[in-house]
Each structure stands twice: as structure tokens, then as C-alpha cells.
Design a protein around this motif. Structure first.
Motif, PDB file in Angstrom:
ATOM      1  N   THR A 176      20.574  41.358  42.416  1.00 22.92           N
ATOM      2  CA  THR A 176      21.202  40.907  43.441  1.00 22.92           C
ATOM      3  C   THR A 176      21.519  39.818  42.795  1.00 22.92           C
ATOM      4  OG1 THR A 176      19.319  39.926  43.858  1.00 22.92           O
ATOM      5  CG2 THR A 176      19.915  40.625  45.491  1.00 22.92           C
ATOM      6  N   PHE A 177      22.792  39.363  42.706  1.00 23.75           N
ATOM      7  CA  PHE A 177      23.628  37.837  42.984  1.00 23.75           C
ATOM      8  C   PHE A 177      23.474  36.583  42.656  1.00 23.75           C
ATOM      9  CE2 PHE A 177      25.828  41.548  41.740  1.00 23.75           C
ATOM     10  CZ  PHE A 177      26.376  42.102  40.729  1.00 23.75           C
ATOM     11  N   ALA A 178      23.171  35.042  42.216  1.00 26.44           N
ATOM     12  CA  ALA A 178      22.967  34.063  42.319  1.00 26.44           C
ATOM     13  C   ALA A 178      24.182  34.054  42.753  1.00 26.44           C
ATOM     14  CB  ALA A 178      22.913  33.091  41.560  1.00 26.44           C
ATOM     15  N   ALA A 179      24.331  32.986  43.733  1.00 32.07           N
ATOM     16  CA  ALA A 179      25.032  32.162  44.237  1.00 32.07           C
ATOM     17  C   ALA A 179      26.100  31.465  42.872  1.00 32.07           C
ATOM     18  CB  ALA A 179      24.430  30.593  44.691  1.00 32.07           C
ATOM     19  N   ASP A 180      25.487  30.880  41.891  1.00 37.25           N
ATOM     20  CA  ASP A 180      26.671  30.375  40.953  1.00 37.25           C
ATOM     21  C   ASP A 180      27.567  31.758  40.169  1.00 37.25           C
ATOM     22  OD1 ASP A 180      25.267  28.081  41.353  1.00 37.25           O
ATOM     23  OD2 ASP A 180      24.328  27.656  39.625  1.00 37.25           O
ATOM     24  N   ASP A 181      26.656  32.913  40.571  1.00 43.19           N
ATOM     25  CA  ASP A 181      27.588  33.974  40.313  1.00 43.19           C
ATOM     26  C   ASP A 181      29.399  34.039  40.778  1.00 43.19           C
ATOM     27  OD1 ASP A 181      25.549  34.172  37.342  1.00 43.19           O
ATOM     28  OD2 ASP A 181      24.711  35.241  38.552  1.00 43.19           O
ATOM     29  N   ILE A 182      28.493  33.988  41.749  1.00 48.40           N
ATOM     30  CA  ILE A 182      29.855  34.280  42.507  1.00 48.40           C
ATOM     31  C   ILE A 182      30.952  32.861  42.679  1.00 48.40           C
ATOM     32  CG2 ILE A 182      30.452  34.449  45.390  1.00 48.40           C
ATOM     33  CD1 ILE A 182      28.527  36.219  45.164  1.00 48.40           C
ATOM     34  N   ILE A 183      32.189  33.891  42.084  1.00 45.46           N
ATOM     35  CA  ILE A 183      34.217  32.693  42.055  1.00 45.46           C
ATOM     36  C   ILE A 183      34.255  32.648  42.944  1.00 45.46           C
ATOM     37  CG2 ILE A 183      35.598  33.375  40.976  1.00 45.46           C
ATOM     38  CD1 ILE A 183      34.067  35.114  39.057  1.00 45.46           C
ATOM     39  N   GLY A 184      34.895  33.561  43.733  1.00 49.14           N
ATOM     40  CA  GLY A 184      35.480  32.628  45.430  1.00 49.14           C
ATOM     41  C   GLY A 184      35.112  34.658  46.242  1.00 49.14           C
ATOM     42  N   GLU A 185      36.206  34.386  47.212  1.00 46.39           N
ATOM     43  CA  GLU A 185      36.011  35.027  47.940  1.00 46.39           C
ATOM     44  C   GLU A 185      38.097  35.564  48.057  1.00 46.39           C
ATOM     45  OE1 GLU A 185      36.725  35.648  52.875  1.00 46.39           O
ATOM     46  OE2 GLU A 185      36.010  33.780  51.939  1.00 46.39           O
ATOM     47  N   VAL A 186      37.747  36.975  47.926  1.00 44.22           N
ATOM     48  CA  VAL A 186      39.236  36.937  47.665  1.00 44.22           C
ATOM     49  C   VAL A 186      39.988  36.688  48.918  1.00 44.22           C
ATOM     50  CG1 VAL A 186      40.312  39.766  47.484  1.00 44.22           C
ATOM     51  CG2 VAL A 186      38.728  38.749  46.192  1.00 44.22           C
ATOM     52  N   LYS A 187      40.717  36.524  49.279  1.00 46.42           N
ATOM     53  CA  LYS A 187      41.989  36.458  50.344  1.00 46.42           C
ATOM     54  C   LYS A 187      43.295  36.636  50.564  1.00 46.42           C
ATOM     55  CE  LYS A 187      39.389  32.831  52.628  1.00 46.42           C
ATOM     56  NZ  LYS A 187      38.945  32.902  54.359  1.00 46.42           N
ATOM     57  N   PHE A 188      43.853  36.772  49.560  1.00 47.72           N
ATOM     58  CA  PHE A 188      44.996  37.470  49.177  1.00 47.72           C
ATOM     59  C   PHE A 188      45.720  38.171  47.575  1.00 47.72           C
ATOM     60  CE2 PHE A 188      50.136  36.812  48.862  1.00 47.72           C
ATOM     61  CZ  PHE A 188      49.953  36.453  50.227  1.00 47.72           C
ATOM     62  N   ARG A 189      46.219  39.536  47.945  1.00 50.10           N
ATOM     63  CA  ARG A 189      46.966  40.409  47.319  1.00 50.10           C
ATOM     64  C   ARG A 189      48.142  40.353  47.197  1.00 50.10           C
ATOM     65  NH1 ARG A 189      44.672  46.053  48.946  1.00 50.10           N
ATOM     66  NH2 ARG A 189      45.585  45.355  50.394  1.00 50.10           N
ATOM     67  N   PHE A 190      48.627  40.153  45.957  1.00 48.75           N
ATOM     68  CA  PHE A 190      49.742  40.216  45.007  1.00 48.75           C
ATOM     69  C   PHE A 190      50.388  41.170  44.077  1.00 48.75           C
ATOM     70  CE2 PHE A 190      46.912  37.614  41.539  1.00 48.75           C
ATOM     71  CZ  PHE A 190      48.237  38.001  41.244  1.00 48.75           C
ATOM     72  N   TRP A 191      49.695  42.175  43.774  1.00 44.12           N
ATOM     73  CA  TRP A 191      50.098  43.000  43.449  1.00 44.12           C
ATOM     74  C   TRP A 191      49.531  44.446  43.798  1.00 44.12           C
ATOM     75  CZ3 TRP A 191      55.471  43.811  41.175  1.00 44.12           C
ATOM     76  CH2 TRP A 191      55.031  44.558  40.212  1.00 44.12           C
ATOM     77  N   PRO A 192      50.259  45.657  44.134  1.00 39.10           N
ATOM     78  CA  PRO A 192      51.173  45.895  43.443  1.00 39.10           C
ATOM     79  C   PRO A 192      52.232  45.161  45.438  1.00 39.10           C
ATOM     80  CG  PRO A 192      50.219  47.345  45.030  1.00 39.10           C
ATOM     81  CD  PRO A 192      49.089  46.889  44.275  1.00 39.10           C
ATOM     82  N   LEU A 193      53.660  45.171  44.877  1.00 34.85           N
ATOM     83  CA  LEU A 193      53.643  44.435  46.000  1.00 34.85           C
ATOM     84  C   LEU A 193      54.340  44.863  47.602  1.00 34.85           C
ATOM     85  CD1 LEU A 193      57.741  42.916  44.268  1.00 34.85           C
ATOM     86  CD2 LEU A 193      55.164  41.435  44.799  1.00 34.85           C
ATOM     87  N   ALA A 194      53.849  46.765  47.696  1.00 33.66           N
ATOM     88  CA  ALA A 194      54.145  47.240  48.379  1.00 33.66           C
ATOM     89  C   ALA A 194      52.904  46.934  49.756  1.00 33.66           C
ATOM     90  CB  ALA A 194      54.223  48.124  48.168  1.00 33.66           C
ATOM     91  N   ASP A 195      52.152  46.568  49.128  1.00 39.01           N
ATOM     92  CA  ASP A 195      51.047  45.696  49.366  1.00 39.01           C
ATOM     93  C   ASP A 195      50.376  44.392  49.637  1.00 39.01           C
ATOM     94  OD1 ASP A 195      50.698  48.491  49.812  1.00 39.01           O
ATOM     95  OD2 ASP A 195      48.617  48.827  48.574  1.00 39.01           O
ATOM     96  N   PHE A 196      51.842  43.596  49.324  1.00 36.21           N
ATOM     97  CA  PHE A 196      51.492  42.071  49.277  1.00 36.21           C
ATOM     98  C   PHE A 196      50.872  41.837  50.824  1.00 36.21           C
ATOM     99  CE2 PHE A 196      53.425  37.547  50.012  1.00 36.21           C
ATOM    100  CZ  PHE A 196      52.770  38.045  48.954  1.00 36.21           C
ATOM    101  N   GLY A 197      49.316  40.798  50.353  1.00 35.10           N
ATOM    102  CA  GLY A 197      49.133  39.764  51.908  1.00 35.10           C
ATOM    103  C   GLY A 197      48.232  40.178  52.212  1.00 35.10           C
ATOM    104  N   THR A 198      47.486  39.405  53.156  1.00 32.13           N
ATOM    105  CA  THR A 198      46.250  38.698  52.970  1.00 32.13           C
ATOM    106  C   THR A 198      45.033  40.181  52.638  1.00 32.13           C
ATOM    107  OG1 THR A 198      46.613  39.191  55.057  1.00 32.13           O
ATOM    108  CG2 THR A 198      46.889  37.249  54.127  1.00 32.13           C
ATOM    109  N   ILE A 199      44.169  39.787  52.748  1.00 32.35           N
ATOM    110  CA  ILE A 199      43.400  41.397  52.657  1.00 32.35           C
ATOM    111  C   ILE A 199      42.242  40.720  53.937  1.00 32.35           C
ATOM    112  CG2 ILE A 199      41.030  41.971  51.496  1.00 32.35           C
ATOM    113  CD1 ILE A 199      43.236  42.238  50.093  1.00 32.35           C
ATOM    114  N   HIS A 200      42.224  41.508  54.951  1.00 29.22           N
ATOM    115  CA  HIS A 200      41.517  42.339  55.900  1.00 29.22           C
ATOM    116  C   HIS A 200      39.847  43.130  55.505  1.00 29.22           C
ATOM    117  CE1 HIS A 200      44.579  41.136  58.307  1.00 29.22           C
ATOM    118  NE2 HIS A 200      45.471  42.006  57.871  1.00 29.22           N
ATOM    119  N   ASP A 201      38.918  42.033  55.404  1.00 28.22           N
ATOM    120  CA  ASP A 201      37.958  41.969  54.860  1.00 28.22           C
ATOM    121  C   ASP A 201      36.745  42.815  55.309  1.00 28.22           C
ATOM    122  OD1 ASP A 201      37.397  39.473  56.049  1.00 28.22           O
ATOM    123  OD2 ASP A 201      36.764  39.029  53.870  1.00 28.22           O
TER     124      ASP A 201
END
Length: 195
Positions: free
Chosen positions: A169-194
Motif C-alpha cells: 500500500t501507499f501512505a497518504a504522503d506518497d499520493i501526490i494528487g489526483e489526475v484531472k486533465f490530459r493535455f497531450w496528445p492534443l487529439a485526447d485533450f480534455g478531462t479524465i473520466h475516472d
């Protein structure tokens, strides 16, 4: 001095806000490998929000030794999670993982042989697997209780992902953050539906 502020003030303010937000609010990350296929592909670039509240099934970036990895939160602190022939149970309740449907269907069809045509090792791993989600010993049924302050993270491509099944398992301190948005490649530019 007045002319300098008039000409450069807005630009300097913008740059200062940009740098501060990069330090405290967001970071960008490159997906390295195939463990999140088909949700996220190798080489994609993502914006990660550092201050987001982490929930089950969020896609997160975590620090593992000297590298950043992209995985999905399956187990929250204190959860008991179980898998039995690809059926996820969280705290005694069956939970669907709809984001796995494409690869689970391909596994049922031909054990992902067509999907993994680009990598012989992946094909071999899939051929020897008895389910899409197994533990490190290949068991199709397994359980884990997530310690308090820890998260159980899995990749969406369970056959090839190195994740909490192997490294713990990963400690809370090891979690950098939540993925929210893809900016490359441009064809898939947009929010991440997780979810």
C-alpha cells in the motif's frame, strides 16, 4: 520604476501566480508504461491537482521510490477489499469496475492476445493468467485490509501493472494528487473520466 511596473507588472504577477500554483496546487506528469491502458496510454501528459480530496476509483499519481507512478485508488484507509474471479468486493459489498470492461472482454475472448500483439511478454503473462485480476502468486481470489493512512492502488491493465499487489500500500504522503486533465496528445485533450 513606474514605467517598469506599467510595462511588466501584469506579466510578473501572472508568472508569480503560475509558479506558486505549480509549487502548491498542480504538477504535470507523463504516463510511463502500459499499466493504465486503455484509460491512459504510454507517453500521455497529464495535469495533477495536488490539493484534491482522494476518493475511491480516482486516478492518482504516487511517489514510488524515485519515480512517479499513475494508478487507480481501489482501497481507501481501513477498507477490506477482495477479488474473486474478477469480482471486486469492498467492505462486503460488490462494486463494479466498469473502466475494466474493454480489457476484461478482450481477456475473455482471446486472453488479450490481439490487444497485446505489440509485446510478446505481455501475451505470455496474459496466457498464463487465470483471471484479469490476480494477486502476485496468480490466485484469482485474494483479500487485503488496507492499513489506516494507506491506499491500495492498482493499474487498469491488471495483467501488466506493477502496483500495490507487488509493492504494498501507499501512505497518504506518497499520493501526490489526483489526475484531472490530459493535455497531450492534443487529439485526447480534455478531462479524465475516472469513474
Amino acid at each position: 520604476m513606474k514605467n517598469f511596473i506599467k510595462e511588466w507588472g501584469l506579466f510578473l504577477l501572472f508568472m508569480s501566480l503560475f509558479i506558486l500554483s505549480y509549487i502548491f496546487v498542480w504538477v504535470n506528469v507523463k504516463v510511463d508504461g502500459h499499466s493504465m491502458d486503455p484509460t491512459l496510454a504510454d507517453g500521455e501528459r497529464l495535469f495533477v491537482v495536488k490539493v484534491a480530496k482522494i476518493d475511491r476509483f480516482d486516478i492518482v499519481v504516487a511517489q514510488e521510490d524515485d519515480k512517479k507512478i499513475v494508478k487507480r485508488v481501489i482501497g481507501m484507509p481501513g477498507d477490506t477489499i477482495s477479488y474473486d474471479n474478477d469480482v471486486l468486493t469492498v467492505n462486503g459489498e460488490v462494486v463494479e469496475e466498469t473502466y475494466l470492461n474493454t480489457y476484461k472482454a478482450a481477456f475473455a475472448k482471446d486472453k488479450l492476445q490481439a490487444t497485446y500483439s505489440y509485446n510478446k511478454l505481455f501475451q505470455e503473462l496474459a496466457m498464463s493468467a487465470n483471471a484479469f485480476t490476480t494477486d502476485t502468486q496468480g490466485n484469482t481470489s485474494f483479500s487485503i485490509t488496507v492499513p489506516e493512512g494507506q491506499y491500495f492502488l492498482l493499474g487498469d491493465d491488471r495483467i501488466v501493472s506493477q502496483d500495490s499487489r507487488a509493492v504494498g500500500t501507499f501512505a497518504a504522503d506518497d499520493i501526490i494528487g489526483e489526475v484531472k486533465f490530459r493535455f497531450w496528445p492534443l487529439a485526447d485533450f480534455g478531462t479524465i473520466h475516472d469513474k
